[in-house]
Every structure is written in structure tokens, then in C-alpha cells.
Design an enzyme around this catalytic site. Sequence first.
Site, mmCIF file in Angstrom:
data_model
loop_
_atom_site.group_PDB
_atom_site.id
_atom_site.type_symbol
_atom_site.label_atom_id
_atom_site.label_comp_id
_atom_site.label_asym_id
_atom_site.label_seq_id
_atom_site.Cartn_x
_atom_site.Cartn_y
_atom_site.Cartn_z
ATOM 1 N N LYS A 191 -35.801 16.336 -31.906
ATOM 2 C CA LYS A 191 -36.922 15.441 -31.888
ATOM 3 C C LYS A 191 -37.285 15.398 -33.525
ATOM 4 O O LYS A 191 -38.075 16.478 -33.902
ATOM 5 C CB LYS A 191 -38.128 15.699 -31.026
ATOM 6 C CG LYS A 191 -39.304 14.881 -31.146
ATOM 7 C CD LYS A 191 -40.555 15.266 -30.596
ATOM 8 C CE LYS A 191 -41.676 15.161 -32.007
ATOM 9 N NZ LYS A 191 -41.611 14.241 -32.852
ATOM 10 N N GLU A 267 -40.851 28.419 -36.835
ATOM 11 C CA GLU A 267 -41.211 28.465 -38.552
ATOM 12 C C GLU A 267 -42.319 27.973 -38.756
ATOM 13 O O GLU A 267 -42.467 26.714 -38.497
ATOM 14 C CB GLU A 267 -40.003 27.922 -39.261
ATOM 15 C CG GLU A 267 -38.708 28.504 -39.176
ATOM 16 C CD GLU A 267 -38.508 29.526 -39.812
ATOM 17 O OE1 GLU A 267 -39.503 30.085 -40.568
ATOM 18 O OE2 GLU A 267 -37.341 29.979 -39.970
ATOM 19 N N CYS A 302 -44.102 24.759 -46.833
ATOM 20 C CA CYS A 302 -44.781 25.801 -46.101
ATOM 21 C C CYS A 302 -44.688 27.044 -47.117
ATOM 22 O O CYS A 302 -45.532 28.047 -46.906
ATOM 23 C CB CYS A 302 -43.842 26.146 -44.845
ATOM 24 S SG CYS A 302 -42.224 26.378 -44.965
ATOM 25 N N GLU A 401 -54.364 26.613 -44.763
ATOM 26 C CA GLU A 401 -53.250 26.041 -45.489
ATOM 27 C C GLU A 401 -53.815 24.572 -45.641
ATOM 28 O O GLU A 401 -53.792 23.842 -44.639
ATOM 29 C CB GLU A 401 -52.106 26.107 -44.528
ATOM 30 C CG GLU A 401 -50.932 25.511 -45.048
ATOM 31 C CD GLU A 401 -49.664 25.575 -44.246
ATOM 32 O OE1 GLU A 401 -49.865 25.051 -42.873
ATOM 33 O OE2 GLU A 401 -48.372 25.976 -44.890
HETATM 34 P P1 NAP Z 1 -46.721 19.671 -36.541
HETATM 35 O O1 NAP Z 1 -47.743 18.701 -36.504
HETATM 36 O O2 NAP Z 1 -46.759 20.809 -36.178
HETATM 37 O O3 NAP Z 1 -45.284 18.657 -36.229
HETATM 38 C C1 NAP Z 1 -43.991 19.265 -36.071
HETATM 39 C C2 NAP Z 1 -43.527 18.664 -35.000
HETATM 40 O O4 NAP Z 1 -43.933 19.033 -33.744
HETATM 41 C C3 NAP Z 1 -43.496 16.970 -35.017
HETATM 42 O O5 NAP Z 1 -42.250 16.710 -34.800
HETATM 43 C C4 NAP Z 1 -44.456 16.732 -34.007
HETATM 44 O O6 NAP Z 1 -44.384 15.509 -33.462
HETATM 45 C C5 NAP Z 1 -44.184 17.681 -33.091
HETATM 46 N N1 NAP Z 1 -45.192 17.916 -32.310
HETATM 47 C C6 NAP Z 1 -46.618 17.902 -32.335
HETATM 48 N N2 NAP Z 1 -47.025 18.000 -31.291
HETATM 49 C C7 NAP Z 1 -46.492 18.466 -30.330
HETATM 50 C C8 NAP Z 1 -46.604 19.146 -28.987
HETATM 51 N N3 NAP Z 1 -47.812 19.266 -28.367
HETATM 52 N N4 NAP Z 1 -45.433 19.555 -28.522
HETATM 53 C C9 NAP Z 1 -44.218 19.733 -29.070
HETATM 54 N N5 NAP Z 1 -44.048 19.267 -30.480
HETATM 55 C C10 NAP Z 1 -45.389 18.527 -31.070
HETATM 56 O O7 NAP Z 1 -46.409 19.953 -38.159
HETATM 57 P P2 NAP Z 1 -46.281 18.923 -39.592
HETATM 58 O O8 NAP Z 1 -47.485 18.535 -39.648
HETATM 59 O O9 NAP Z 1 -45.218 18.154 -39.018
HETATM 60 O O10 NAP Z 1 -45.754 19.989 -40.504
HETATM 61 C C11 NAP Z 1 -46.337 20.527 -41.502
HETATM 62 C C12 NAP Z 1 -46.587 22.244 -40.990
HETATM 63 O O11 NAP Z 1 -45.165 22.671 -40.773
HETATM 64 C C13 NAP Z 1 -47.219 22.894 -41.854
HETATM 65 O O12 NAP Z 1 -48.194 23.898 -41.464
HETATM 66 C C14 NAP Z 1 -46.110 23.712 -42.664
HETATM 67 O O13 NAP Z 1 -46.505 24.948 -43.140
HETATM 68 C C15 NAP Z 1 -45.018 23.688 -41.522
HETATM 69 N N6 NAP Z 1 -43.997 24.052 -42.180
HETATM 70 C C16 NAP Z 1 -43.168 25.226 -41.828
HETATM 71 C C17 NAP Z 1 -41.900 25.562 -42.276
HETATM 72 C C18 NAP Z 1 -41.308 26.872 -42.145
HETATM 73 O O14 NAP Z 1 -40.222 27.202 -42.557
HETATM 74 N N7 NAP Z 1 -41.940 28.010 -41.613
HETATM 75 C C19 NAP Z 1 -41.286 24.554 -43.065
HETATM 76 C C20 NAP Z 1 -41.876 23.201 -43.086
HETATM 77 C C21 NAP Z 1 -43.086 23.108 -42.560
HETATM 78 P P3 NAP Z 1 -44.985 13.990 -34.299
HETATM 79 O O15 NAP Z 1 -45.454 14.618 -35.511
HETATM 80 O O16 NAP Z 1 -43.796 12.969 -34.406
HETATM 81 O O17 NAP Z 1 -46.080 13.626 -33.235
#
Ligand code: NAP
Length: 499
Positions: A191, A267, A302, A401
Site C-alpha cells: 500500500k 520504521e 526521519c 518531530e
Molecule cells: P503515516 O501517516 O504514518 O503514513 C504512513 C502510511 O501508513 C501511509 O501509507 C498511510 O496511508 C498509512 N496509514 C495511515 N493510517 C493507517 C492505519 N490506521 N493503518 C494502516 N496504515 C495507515 O506517516 P507519513 O506521514 O506518511 O510519514 C511520515 C512519518 O514517517 C514520519 O513520522 C517519519 O519520521 C516517518 N518515517 C520513518 C522512516 C524510517 O525509516 N524510520 C522513513 C521515512 C519516514 P495514507 O497516508 O495513504 O492514508
Amino acid sequence: MGMMAKAQYQEIARKIRYSTDALIDGKMVRSLSGNTFTSYNPATGVKLTEIASCGAADVDLAVAAARKAFQDGRWSGKTPVQRKEILFKFCGLIRANHDELAVLEALDSGKPIRDTAQIDVAETANCIAWHAEAADKLEDQMTAAGSNIVSMIVREPIGVVGAILPWNFPMMMAGWKLGPILATGNSVVVKPAQLTSLTMLRMAELAMEAGIPEGVLNVVPGSGKNVGEVIALHPDIDLITFTGSTVVGRTLLENSGKSNLKRVLLELGGKNPCVVMPNVADLDTAAEEAAMAAFWNMGENCSANSRIIVHKDIRDRFLEKFIEKTKDWTVGDPLDPQYKLGAIIEKPHMESILKEIAIAGKEGARLVYGGNRILQETGGYFIEPTIFDNVTADMTLAKKEIFGPVVAVMTCGNEEEAVRMANDTEYGLHASIWSDDVHQAHRMARAIRAGTISVNCFSEGDMTTPFGGFKQSGFFSRDKSLWANRQYTELKTIWMTVR
Ligand code: NAP
Ligand code: MG
């Protein structure tokens, strides 16, 4: 990889064809409901296209196809060499479509073409190739159980994997997951983030063209609620691998507990420190890399160093250089190769960053650079690199963050205090240490609780080194390196007595 001119990238953008269908059981299909969601260009606010918006019924079909493929061995039963050859073809097709993918990624995510054309596309192919290359070089084990015992420890693919991706490095995170998942023989349901589904959908077409068998790779675009949560709760998914926010990560663990105890690899976020000690002779390099660490990818990274902990003796000198180096991080049209920074991913995220900037000011941090939305006339979402000085541990900016181009400068008095401040966070993804004293650098590298420590540089390592978080930055997951391969396999003991 050399850069082309802006006009050439614009020309590619004009001609680009969007792949907007889900990939289920080897076919590009609309969602069963017929619903779509809109993809926008964050640099203009203009609509790019409509993408299939999937739901539970589509996920069920994808999981069933993935299970069937896994069971009948069309991929899991191939030799590692056979899988390697097909994955190499996939990488070849990614490379052959390099410019188109780089432009697509820039249009969809607001990332600068400078990065997508020089880093993201190539690294995605390199990552998948690295894991493919490793597929036939791994060894299982036999233990010294005695001459009448054949005691084997073998690794087997885990089965059907659900991969949920973030929007900040859409292709690269897909590569980090798909490389080891596919190289080890699993089937997968991906996804992508709604905000950035287009490159994954194009890669899905290339994967089919490369000969990855039907049902092995499925891509189900849609929302976190309608697709992500359904994957998390699905009874027939064996493992979920996730990069994204800590908030969503928690729900995945809960939903695994509520369903089939699927393995969960997370992650998550970071509030990563960059510690600068007073013995650093080359403060210019330290300042230059600290600016890159804070602002690269608009700070939507991140492992960004969003807290700079600088020793009081060099604070003024460092800050002056840091501000100078920050001026290199110019912001503008993502398709123009002269700019190092593009647009913030979407309006709500831009607004949340601006809100945090306002809060930092109210809480008493001193704004020394940036702080504003810019280029409003483009219709896009741009924020200039922003530096706050005099940040203290109690302030929101020191803890939360922000995931944008905003950095907190804090001051420390000695090594012990620097380590304490660096560790004063619920996260533990990455830390940078600047020290010319090798003993001190190593002491600090050991004392700071984070999955990656870069010393006298800003780095996440390369493909040979694992990447993942301590504390609330992750949960067991390590992307890259052979550790990534391992996590998509189960460990089996085979104990045979010989008579
Ligand atoms: P996010 O809101 O957690 O979204 C990540 C993914 O999860 C998206 O595909 C999102 O779908 C999906 N999602 C949302 N709600 C969900 C649920 N209830 N169940 C299952 N999946 C769900 O994060 P983001 O805003 O995209 O990314 C930013 C975050 O990622 C930051 O906190 C960053 O630090 C972290 N990050 C970490 C790393 C690492 O390697 N540690 C790397 C990159 C980013 P939709 O958005 O399509 O609805
Ligand atoms: Mg988009």
C-alpha cells in the site's frame, strides 16, 4: 548521474502518462467500487490525475492472489538464482525509465528533481539489485549436535507480506522493502501512501514486464483507513512492514494483536541530534553537513538532524557558519535542477509546520533564519529553511518531530551533558557526532541510544549497513543489509536422527 536542463524535465512532465490502476493478481485494475482519489502536485496545487481507491474487497483479492502464488511456488519455489535474474530485469527496467520516474516522483511528491534524478531512482534500483545479488550467497546452518544427528537451522520465506509505505521517499522506501521481501521468496501486497502512489504504480507495471509472476507483487492504492487498516487486521497476512509515523505504528501492533499475531516491523519517526564538540577543527564542514542533515528533502526525513547540540565554547562561531551554509539550501520549482529544495508534501502538512514555527517563537526560542511560507504565487506549498536558537529541553521544538525544514539549536557545556541531551528523547533513530578526539567520538557513539550513529559526517550508511530505530523510532525492523533479508524469513529447525 548527470542532470538535464529544466526545459527537458518540463518536456518529460508534459508527456508523462500516469499509471493509476491497482495491480492485483498480475492485472492492472480499477478498484471494485470504482472509487478514485485525486493526486495533486504539491508545487502547484494542481491536480495530476485520479487513482484507483481500493477497499477491503480489493485487499482480499490481492491477499488471496498473493497466498495462492506463495503456496504454488511460482516464486517461493524458484531457486534464488532464478529470482535474482528476474529481479535484475526489474532493476534494468527501472534504470531504463530513469528520467520518466525521476520526473514522476518530483511531480507527485514535490521533491527536487536534483534529488530524484541523482539519488532516488538509482538508489531504488541499486537496493533491489543488492538484495537480489545476495539471494544466492546466503548460507543456512548446521549445529554440532553429534555425528548421528543432522541438526539444521534454515530460513524460509515468511509467506504473504503487507508493506505500508510513507510519502517522503516513495520509490526508495518501496525499494528498501521490496528488495529483501522478493529476494527471499515472499509474496507481497503493497500500500503506497495516497499522497505519492504514482511511482509505485509505474514500478508495478515494470515488475510485470520484468516477469515477476502474477500474484507475487500486488499494489493496492487507497487510504490508511480503507486499505492500511484492512492489511493490518487481515487474517491471512503473515507479516506487516511499515515506514511511517509512530502513531500509526502503534495501531499496527494493536491490530496484529487483535487479529492473527502477524509479525510487525516498524520504521518510525525521529528527533535526531547532531552534537558538535569544541575540538572540531573543520567547523566549515561540520556546519555544511549539519545544514544538509537538517534541510535535505525539506526536512521531511526521519533521520534528519533536527536538534543541533553545540558546545558553548564554539556556539557563536558554529551558528554563524551554519546560517551561511543554510543559504545554499535554495527553495524553488522541483523540476528546476538549480534548487536543492522543493515543496512540502501537502497543504495540511505545510500548515502544521508553520504552526510549530509559531509555537517555537511563543515558547521563547530565537528565530535566526527563515520562518516563512514562500513562493505563494506558485500555488504550491513552500517553506524556507528555518533555524531557531536558544532552544531549551522543555520546548516543543526540542521534543516533537516536525518533519519539515525547521531546526533547533541547543547549547551544552560538556560531553556528559551533550550525551544526556542527545538521549533526552523518546526516539532513537540516528545521531551525528562531531569530535576530532577519536576516544571521545567513540565514547559518545556508544553512549547515544540510536540505531545509526554517524561520526564526523551526516550519513545513514549505505546498502551494507542496517537502518532502524531504538526506542520509539522503530520496532525490530532493520532495512538494508542482510539484516533486512533475515526479517522477511522464518527460522526453522530440522532435527534428524541418523540410524
Ligand atoms: P503515516 O501517516 O504514518 O503514513 C504512513 C502510511 O501508513 C501511509 O501509507 C498511510 O496511508 C498509512 N496509514 C495511515 N493510517 C493507517 C492505519 N490506521 N493503518 C494502516 N496504515 C495507515 O506517516 P507519513 O506521514 O506518511 O510519514 C511520515 C512519518 O514517517 C514520519 O513520522 C517519519 O519520521 C516517518 N518515517 C520513518 C522512516 C524510517 O525509516 N524510520 C522513513 C521515512 C519516514 P495514507 O497516508 O495513504 O492514508
Ligand atoms: Mg502527490
